[in-house]
Motif scaffolding. Structure first.
Motif, short mmCIF file in Angstrom:
data_model
loop_
_atom_site.label_atom_id
_atom_site.label_comp_id
_atom_site.label_asym_id
_atom_site.label_seq_id
_atom_site.Cartn_x
_atom_site.Cartn_y
_atom_site.Cartn_z
N VAL A 1 0.83 -1.28 0.09
CA VAL A 1 0.10 0.15 -0.05
C VAL A 1 0.89 1.25 0.09
O VAL A 1 1.82 1.43 0.81
N LEU A 2 0.62 2.29 -1.12
CA LEU A 2 1.58 3.27 -0.81
C LEU A 2 0.54 4.68 -1.04
O LEU A 2 -0.68 4.50 -1.63
N PRO A 3 1.06 6.02 -0.83
CA PRO A 3 0.38 6.86 -1.22
C PRO A 3 0.22 7.05 -2.88
O PRO A 3 1.25 6.56 -3.57
N ALA A 4 -0.65 7.67 -3.43
CA ALA A 4 -0.80 7.54 -4.71
C ALA A 4 0.30 8.51 -5.37
O ALA A 4 0.89 9.26 -4.88
N LYS B 1 -4.68 6.63 -1.54
CA LYS B 1 -3.71 5.60 -1.63
C LYS B 1 -4.05 4.60 -2.70
O LYS B 1 -5.16 4.52 -3.16
N ILE B 2 -2.77 3.81 -2.97
CA ILE B 2 -3.34 2.89 -3.92
C ILE B 2 -2.54 1.31 -3.37
O ILE B 2 -1.64 1.39 -2.43
N ARG B 3 -3.26 0.24 -3.70
CA ARG B 3 -2.69 -1.06 -3.35
C ARG B 3 -2.05 -1.66 -4.61
O ARG B 3 -2.66 -1.83 -5.62
N ILE B 4 -0.93 -2.23 -4.57
CA ILE B 4 -0.26 -3.12 -5.69
C ILE B 4 -0.64 -4.35 -5.41
O ILE B 4 -0.61 -5.00 -4.52
N LEU B 5 -0.95 -5.07 -6.63
CA LEU B 5 -1.57 -6.38 -6.69
C LEU B 5 -0.89 -7.19 -7.80
O LEU B 5 -0.35 -6.70 -8.92
N ALA B 6 -0.37 -8.52 -7.39
CA ALA B 6 0.30 -9.33 -8.34
C ALA B 6 -0.82 -10.31 -8.91
O ALA B 6 -0.97 -11.31 -8.50
N LYS B 7 -1.15 -9.74 -9.95
CA LYS B 7 -2.12 -10.62 -10.96
C LYS B 7 -1.55 -10.90 -11.99
O LYS B 7 -0.37 -10.56 -12.57
N ILE C 1 2.50 -7.26 -15.82
CA ILE C 1 2.48 -5.91 -15.18
C ILE C 1 1.67 -6.01 -14.03
O ILE C 1 0.90 -7.09 -13.96
N TYR C 2 2.46 -5.32 -13.00
CA TYR C 2 1.67 -5.35 -11.71
C TYR C 2 0.08 -4.72 -11.78
O TYR C 2 0.00 -3.85 -12.79
N SER C 3 -0.67 -5.04 -11.11
CA SER C 3 -2.00 -4.54 -11.12
C SER C 3 -2.05 -3.50 -9.92
O SER C 3 -1.15 -3.59 -9.00
N LEU C 4 -3.08 -2.66 -9.88
CA LEU C 4 -3.09 -1.75 -8.76
C LEU C 4 -4.68 -1.33 -8.43
O LEU C 4 -5.52 -1.38 -9.64
N GLU C 5 -4.85 -0.94 -7.34
CA GLU C 5 -6.49 -0.59 -7.13
C GLU C 5 -6.31 0.64 -6.19
O GLU C 5 -5.45 0.67 -5.60
N TRP C 6 -7.27 1.58 -6.17
CA TRP C 6 -7.41 2.71 -5.66
C TRP C 6 -8.04 2.41 -4.37
O TRP C 6 -9.07 1.63 -4.12
N ILE C 7 -7.54 2.82 -3.01
CA ILE C 7 -8.26 2.50 -1.84
C ILE C 7 -8.98 3.80 -1.35
O ILE C 7 -8.51 4.96 -1.40
#
Length: 371
Positions: free
Chosen positions: A10-13, A323-329, A362-368
């Motif tokens: 989880v990272l800041p945008a 914030k964003i969450r990085i996902l390994a999909k 590529i990594y995926s990401l989602e907004w939190i």
């Protein structure tokens, strides 16, 4: 390589301090991809045709971009003889952030660029007084002894001279590509920083020679230069932060012509906007795997700093908390982005933009949601 190192992070945008969004149909196509790359703030470059040389034009462009994205837009002017110290004062009052310098003839829409910096000394003095940023495309103009391989290094004495003459002027050496550029930025005081793109963390000269999709200005250089960029980006040094220089071009322009019987120069620019954050993380993971960067360097502080924190501090802006969450999909980079219509069997090549590392994992990401 299967991405695993940053899954669940989880990272800041992120904030991207160097983007090209174009205008017209291209703007409509690419502005909506900003947040797909985990970015909520962008520094927008002014090299339209005609270039943005007035405050009124910059504000109108900002309004046009805002129709397609709710990202925070940091606007700039194009360094040009028509700009006066009074223009700089107006720009500061209007909330503009910088003035971008393009050496004449080095890259896309740079025909109106700088030949001699001395004529702009009064302008730089006004920028120093108003605390407006000077954004430098750091390449020497074309000359008998200047090539795409040494143009950046040939420019570095100019950077050092400008910093000596205007020590309080905040300066960005944009899209650093060489170890020499990294060292020059380090040598300067805290008012001089450098941006690093996502694609230069991957590329060397062999990756763009013969491949127009990977061709950009400044060009990627040697493996040792790529290592220097990776180490700077993961050093935690606040002098270095992300500026993707994402630059979309129609496929026809990248291929150097408008039809099967026409040919021309390949357009310089790599399109990374939809995957800005993800590509950086992929590059860092690859560097760890290859032993170029130690995994221990990639702390939360370092990642947050390079991806936005350091740049926000330099530009004196706050983060709004997204914030964003990085996902390994099992996601892959899209093959193409349609411009002005749907891409398909009946489309012409000028209707699509090919993204960097197309069809690659590529990594995926989602907004939190933070509110």
């Amino acid at each position: 390589m299967s991405p695993r190192l940053f899954g669940g992070l989880v990272l800041p945008a992120s904030a991207d301090f160097h983007v090209h969004l174009r205008d017209g149909a291209m703007l409509e196509a690419v502005a909506g991809t900003i947040k797909s790359g985990g970015v909520d703030t962008v520094f927008v470059m002014p090299n339209l045709v005609p270039p943005i040389t007035t405050v009124e034009h910059a504000l109108a462009y900002k309004e046009a971009i805002a129709r397609y994205t709710d990202a925070t837009l940091l606007m700039s002017l194009y360094l040009h003889p028509s700009i006066t110290p009074d223009t700089i004062r107006q720009a500061k009052k209007a909330g503009l952030f910088g003035v971008k310098s393009y050496p004449a003839g080095v890259t896309t829409n740079s025909a109106s660029g700088v030949v001699d910096y001395e004529q702009f000394y009064p302008l730089f003095k006004a920028m120093e007084e108003e605390d407006l940023v000077l954004n430098l495309h750091g390449e020497a103009p074309p000359a008998q002894d200047i090539t795409v391989l040494n143009a950046e290094e040939a420019f570095l004495p100019t950077l050092l001279d400008l910093h000596r003459r205007f020590p309080k002027l905040r300066i960005v050496l944009e899209h650093c590509t060489t170890a020499a550029a990294i060292e020059a930025v380090k040598k300067c005081g805290p008012n001089v920083v450098g941006t690093i793109t996502a694609h230069h963390l991957f590329l060397i000269i062999d990756d763009w020679a013969g491949d127009p999709i990977n061709f950009c200005k400044p060009v990627a250089k040697l493996p040792t230069d790529r290592v220097a960029l990776l180490q700077a980006a993961t050093s935690g040094n606040p002098k270095f932060f992300l500026g993707t220089d994402s630059a979309p071009h129609p496929l026809s322009a990248k291929k150097g012509g408008l039809g099967i019987h026409e040919a021309g120069k390949c357009a310089a620019g790599v399109f990374t906007q939809p995957y800005a954050t993800q590509l950086v993380l992929e590059a860092f993971e690859d560097a760890v795997t290859k032993g170029v960067v130690e995994k221990s360097r990639l702390s939360q502080v370092v990642l947050e700093g390079f991806l936005g924190g350091f740049g926000r501090k330099f530009y004196q802006i706050d983060h709004d908390g997204e914030k964003i969450r990085i996902l390994a999909k099992d996601e892959k980079v899209i093959s193409m982005l349609s411009v002005g219509g749907e891409a398909g069997a009946n489309s012409t090549t000028r209707d699509v933009v090919i993204p960097f590392r197309r069809d690659s994992p590529i990594y995926s990401l989602e907004w939190i949601q933070t509110k």
